[in-house]
Design a protein around this motif. Sequence first.
Motif, PDB file in Angstrom:
ATOM      1  N   GLU A 192      -4.372 -10.897  -0.871  1.00 61.91           N
ATOM      2  CA  GLU A 192      -4.711  -9.625  -1.515  1.00 61.91           C
ATOM      3  C   GLU A 192      -6.147  -9.287  -1.156  1.00 61.91           C
ATOM      4  O   GLU A 192      -7.031 -10.145  -1.226  1.00 61.91           O
ATOM      5  CB  GLU A 192      -4.565  -9.751  -3.030  1.00 61.91           C
ATOM      6  CG  GLU A 192      -4.837  -8.449  -3.762  1.00 61.91           C
ATOM      7  CD  GLU A 192      -4.662  -8.607  -5.265  1.00 61.91           C
ATOM      8  OE1 GLU A 192      -3.749  -7.976  -5.808  1.00 61.91           O
ATOM      9  OE2 GLU A 192      -5.440  -9.366  -5.872  1.00 61.91           O
ATOM     10  N   SER A 231      -9.335  -6.184  -1.539  1.00 60.81           N
ATOM     11  CA  SER A 231      -9.841  -4.925  -2.080  1.00 60.81           C
ATOM     12  C   SER A 231     -10.300  -4.111  -0.882  1.00 60.81           C
ATOM     13  O   SER A 231     -11.209  -4.527  -0.154  1.00 60.81           O
ATOM     14  CB  SER A 231     -11.023  -5.151  -3.026  1.00 60.81           C
ATOM     15  OG  SER A 231     -10.590  -5.764  -4.197  1.00 60.81           O
ATOM     16  N   MET A 263       0.828  -1.200   0.000  1.00 59.20           N
ATOM     17  CA  MET A 263       0.000   0.000   0.000  1.00 59.20           C
ATOM     18  C   MET A 263       0.865   1.254   0.000  1.00 59.20           C
ATOM     19  O   MET A 263       1.843   1.331   0.741  1.00 59.20           O
ATOM     20  CB  MET A 263      -0.883  -0.027   1.257  1.00 59.20           C
ATOM     21  CG  MET A 263      -1.865   1.088   1.357  1.00 59.20           C
ATOM     22  SD  MET A 263      -2.881   1.030   2.888  1.00 59.20           S
ATOM     23  CE  MET A 263      -2.771  -0.636   3.478  1.00 59.20           C
ATOM     24  N   ASP A 270      -9.382   2.542  -1.464  1.00 61.55           N
ATOM     25  CA  ASP A 270      -9.954   2.256  -2.782  1.00 61.55           C
ATOM     26  C   ASP A 270      -8.948   1.605  -3.727  1.00 61.55           C
ATOM     27  O   ASP A 270      -8.697   2.111  -4.829  1.00 61.55           O
ATOM     28  CB  ASP A 270     -10.525   3.526  -3.422  1.00 61.55           C
ATOM     29  CG  ASP A 270     -11.803   3.974  -2.747  1.00 61.55           C
ATOM     30  OD1 ASP A 270     -12.645   3.116  -2.434  1.00 61.55           O
ATOM     31  OD2 ASP A 270     -11.955   5.190  -2.526  1.00 61.55           O
ATOM     32  N   ASP A 271      -8.386   0.485  -3.302  1.00 59.28           N
ATOM     33  CA  ASP A 271      -7.387  -0.186  -4.126  1.00 59.28           C
ATOM     34  C   ASP A 271      -7.256  -1.633  -3.677  1.00 59.28           C
ATOM     35  O   ASP A 271      -7.703  -2.003  -2.594  1.00 59.28           O
ATOM     36  CB  ASP A 271      -6.040   0.525  -3.966  1.00 59.28           C
ATOM     37  CG  ASP A 271      -5.085   0.268  -5.117  1.00 59.28           C
ATOM     38  OD1 ASP A 271      -5.458  -0.419  -6.084  1.00 59.28           O
ATOM     39  OD2 ASP A 271      -3.947   0.770  -5.047  1.00 59.28           O
ATOM     40  N   ARG A 272      -6.652  -2.436  -4.533  1.00 61.52           N
ATOM     41  CA  ARG A 272      -6.282  -3.805  -4.157  1.00 61.52           C
ATOM     42  C   ARG A 272      -4.906  -3.733  -3.518  1.00 61.52           C
ATOM     43  O   ARG A 272      -4.004  -3.096  -4.053  1.00 61.52           O
ATOM     44  CB  ARG A 272      -6.279  -4.719  -5.367  1.00 61.52           C
ATOM     45  CG  ARG A 272      -7.705  -4.876  -5.878  1.00 61.52           C
ATOM     46  CD  ARG A 272      -8.031  -6.100  -6.657  1.00 61.52           C
ATOM     47  NE  ARG A 272      -7.725  -7.398  -6.162  1.00 61.52           N
ATOM     48  CZ  ARG A 272      -8.556  -8.174  -5.453  1.00 61.52           C
ATOM     49  NH1 ARG A 272      -9.733  -7.725  -5.098  1.00 61.52           N
ATOM     50  NH2 ARG A 272      -8.205  -9.393  -5.106  1.00 61.52           N
ATOM     51  N   VAL A 273      -4.777  -4.369  -2.368  1.00 62.63           N
ATOM     52  CA  VAL A 273      -3.539  -4.294  -1.601  1.00 62.63           C
ATOM     53  C   VAL A 273      -3.113  -5.701  -1.199  1.00 62.63           C
ATOM     54  O   VAL A 273      -3.933  -6.495  -0.739  1.00 62.63           O
ATOM     55  CB  VAL A 273      -3.736  -3.424  -0.331  1.00 62.63           C
ATOM     56  CG1 VAL A 273      -2.482  -3.404   0.514  1.00 62.63           C
ATOM     57  CG2 VAL A 273      -4.162  -2.016  -0.716  1.00 62.63           C
TER      58      VAL A 273
END
Length: 124
Positions: A104, A106, A53, A112-115
Amino acid sequence: MHFDQRTQRALRDVGLETDELRAASEAVVDAVAEDAAALEAFFDEHDTVYSDMEMAHSSSDYPEHDVDYADIPTHADEMRGWLRFETWGVSVEDGRILGDGHVELSLGPTIDDRVRFAADRDTL
Protein backbone atom coordinates in the motif's frame (compact mmCIF):
# COMPACT_ATOMS: atom_id res chain seq x y z
CA MET A 1 17.10 11.81 16.64
CA HIS A 2 13.91 12.36 14.69
CA PHE A 3 11.43 12.38 17.60
CA ASP A 4 10.07 15.87 18.17
CA GLN A 5 10.59 17.46 21.59
CA ARG A 6 7.08 16.61 22.86
CA THR A 7 7.50 12.97 21.92
CA GLN A 8 10.95 12.84 23.52
CA ARG A 9 9.55 14.38 26.73
CA ALA A 10 6.65 11.90 26.79
CA LEU A 11 8.99 8.97 26.24
CA ARG A 12 11.27 10.21 29.02
CA ASP A 13 8.22 10.61 31.29
CA VAL A 14 7.46 6.89 30.88
CA GLY A 15 11.02 6.00 31.79
CA LEU A 16 13.13 5.94 28.64
CA GLU A 17 16.65 7.33 28.88
CA THR A 18 18.43 9.28 26.14
CA ASP A 19 20.34 6.20 24.94
CA GLU A 20 17.07 4.24 24.70
CA LEU A 21 15.44 7.10 22.78
CA ARG A 22 18.39 7.15 20.38
CA ALA A 23 18.15 3.37 19.89
CA ALA A 24 14.40 3.61 19.24
CA SER A 25 14.96 6.43 16.77
CA GLU A 26 17.61 4.41 14.93
CA ALA A 27 15.29 1.38 14.86
CA VAL A 28 12.54 3.48 13.23
CA VAL A 29 14.96 4.83 10.62
CA ASP A 30 16.16 1.30 9.84
CA ALA A 31 12.59 -0.02 9.57
CA VAL A 32 11.62 2.78 7.15
CA ALA A 33 14.69 2.07 4.98
CA GLU A 34 13.89 -1.67 4.95
CA ASP A 35 10.27 -1.01 3.97
CA ALA A 36 11.30 1.38 1.18
CA ALA A 37 13.72 -1.23 -0.19
CA ALA A 38 11.01 -3.91 -0.01
CA LEU A 39 8.54 -1.63 -1.82
CA GLU A 40 11.07 -0.93 -4.59
CA ALA A 41 11.77 -4.68 -4.84
CA PHE A 42 8.04 -5.42 -5.13
CA PHE A 43 7.73 -3.15 -8.19
CA ASP A 44 11.07 -4.38 -9.62
CA GLU A 45 9.79 -7.97 -9.46
CA HIS A 46 6.60 -7.31 -11.42
CA ASP A 47 6.24 -5.99 -14.95
CA THR A 48 2.53 -5.52 -14.33
CA VAL A 49 0.61 -4.78 -11.13
CA TYR A 50 -3.05 -4.22 -10.29
CA SER A 51 -4.50 -1.63 -7.94
CA ASP A 52 -7.64 -0.66 -6.09
CA MET A 53 -7.27 2.87 -7.48
CA GLU A 54 -10.39 4.43 -8.92
CA MET A 55 -9.63 5.49 -12.48
CA ALA A 56 -12.14 7.28 -14.66
CA HIS A 57 -10.88 5.64 -17.85
CA SER A 58 -10.84 2.07 -16.51
CA SER A 59 -13.71 -0.39 -16.78
CA SER A 60 -12.04 -2.75 -14.29
CA ASP A 61 -12.48 -2.69 -10.51
CA TYR A 62 -8.73 -3.39 -10.30
CA PRO A 63 -6.94 -1.54 -13.10
CA GLU A 64 -3.76 -2.93 -14.62
CA HIS A 65 -0.53 -0.90 -14.61
CA ASP A 66 2.65 -1.66 -16.56
CA VAL A 67 5.52 -0.89 -14.17
CA ASP A 68 8.52 1.11 -15.32
CA TYR A 69 10.18 1.70 -11.92
CA ALA A 70 9.77 2.74 -8.29
CA ASP A 71 12.34 5.03 -6.68
CA ILE A 72 11.57 5.51 -2.98
CA PRO A 73 14.44 7.12 -1.06
CA THR A 74 14.23 7.74 2.68
CA HIS A 75 15.25 10.48 5.07
CA ALA A 76 15.03 9.55 8.76
CA ASP A 77 11.45 8.32 9.29
CA GLU A 78 10.13 9.59 5.93
CA MET A 79 9.94 7.88 2.58
CA ARG A 80 9.18 9.92 -0.51
CA GLY A 81 9.77 9.08 -4.11
CA TRP A 82 8.32 8.34 -7.48
CA LEU A 83 6.38 5.46 -9.00
CA ARG A 84 6.55 5.36 -12.78
CA PHE A 85 4.26 3.33 -14.97
CA GLU A 86 4.46 2.95 -18.74
CA THR A 87 2.43 6.08 -19.55
CA TRP A 88 2.27 8.06 -16.28
CA GLY A 89 3.85 8.52 -12.89
CA VAL A 90 2.97 9.74 -9.43
CA SER A 91 4.79 10.81 -6.30
CA VAL A 92 4.94 8.41 -3.37
CA GLU A 93 4.69 9.89 0.11
CA ASP A 94 4.62 6.76 2.31
CA GLY A 95 4.09 3.05 1.99
CA ARG A 96 3.91 -0.28 3.72
CA ILE A 97 4.16 -3.97 3.01
CA LEU A 98 0.82 -5.70 3.55
CA GLY A 99 2.05 -9.24 2.95
CA ASP A 100 0.60 -11.93 0.74
CA GLY A 101 1.93 -10.25 -2.39
CA HIS A 102 0.56 -6.76 -1.99
CA VAL A 103 1.64 -3.33 -0.79
CA GLU A 104 0.00 0.00 0.00
CA LEU A 105 1.31 3.43 -0.96
CA SER A 106 0.21 6.97 -0.23
CA LEU A 107 0.23 8.62 -3.63
CA GLY A 108 0.62 12.35 -4.06
CA PRO A 109 -1.09 14.99 -6.19
CA THR A 110 -3.51 13.86 -8.88
CA ILE A 111 -4.29 10.75 -6.80
CA ASP A 112 -4.07 11.98 -3.18
CA ASP A 113 -5.06 8.64 -1.70
CA ARG A 114 -3.76 5.40 -0.24
CA VAL A 115 -3.69 2.75 -2.94
CA ARG A 116 -3.06 -0.98 -2.70
CA PHE A 117 -1.07 -2.74 -5.42
CA ALA A 118 -0.79 -6.49 -6.02
CA ALA A 119 0.76 -8.85 -8.55
CA ASP A 120 -2.71 -10.23 -9.41
CA ARG A 121 -6.32 -9.10 -9.13
CA ASP A 122 -7.32 -11.98 -6.86
CA THR A 123 -5.05 -10.67 -4.10
CA LEU A 124 -6.93 -7.38 -4.02
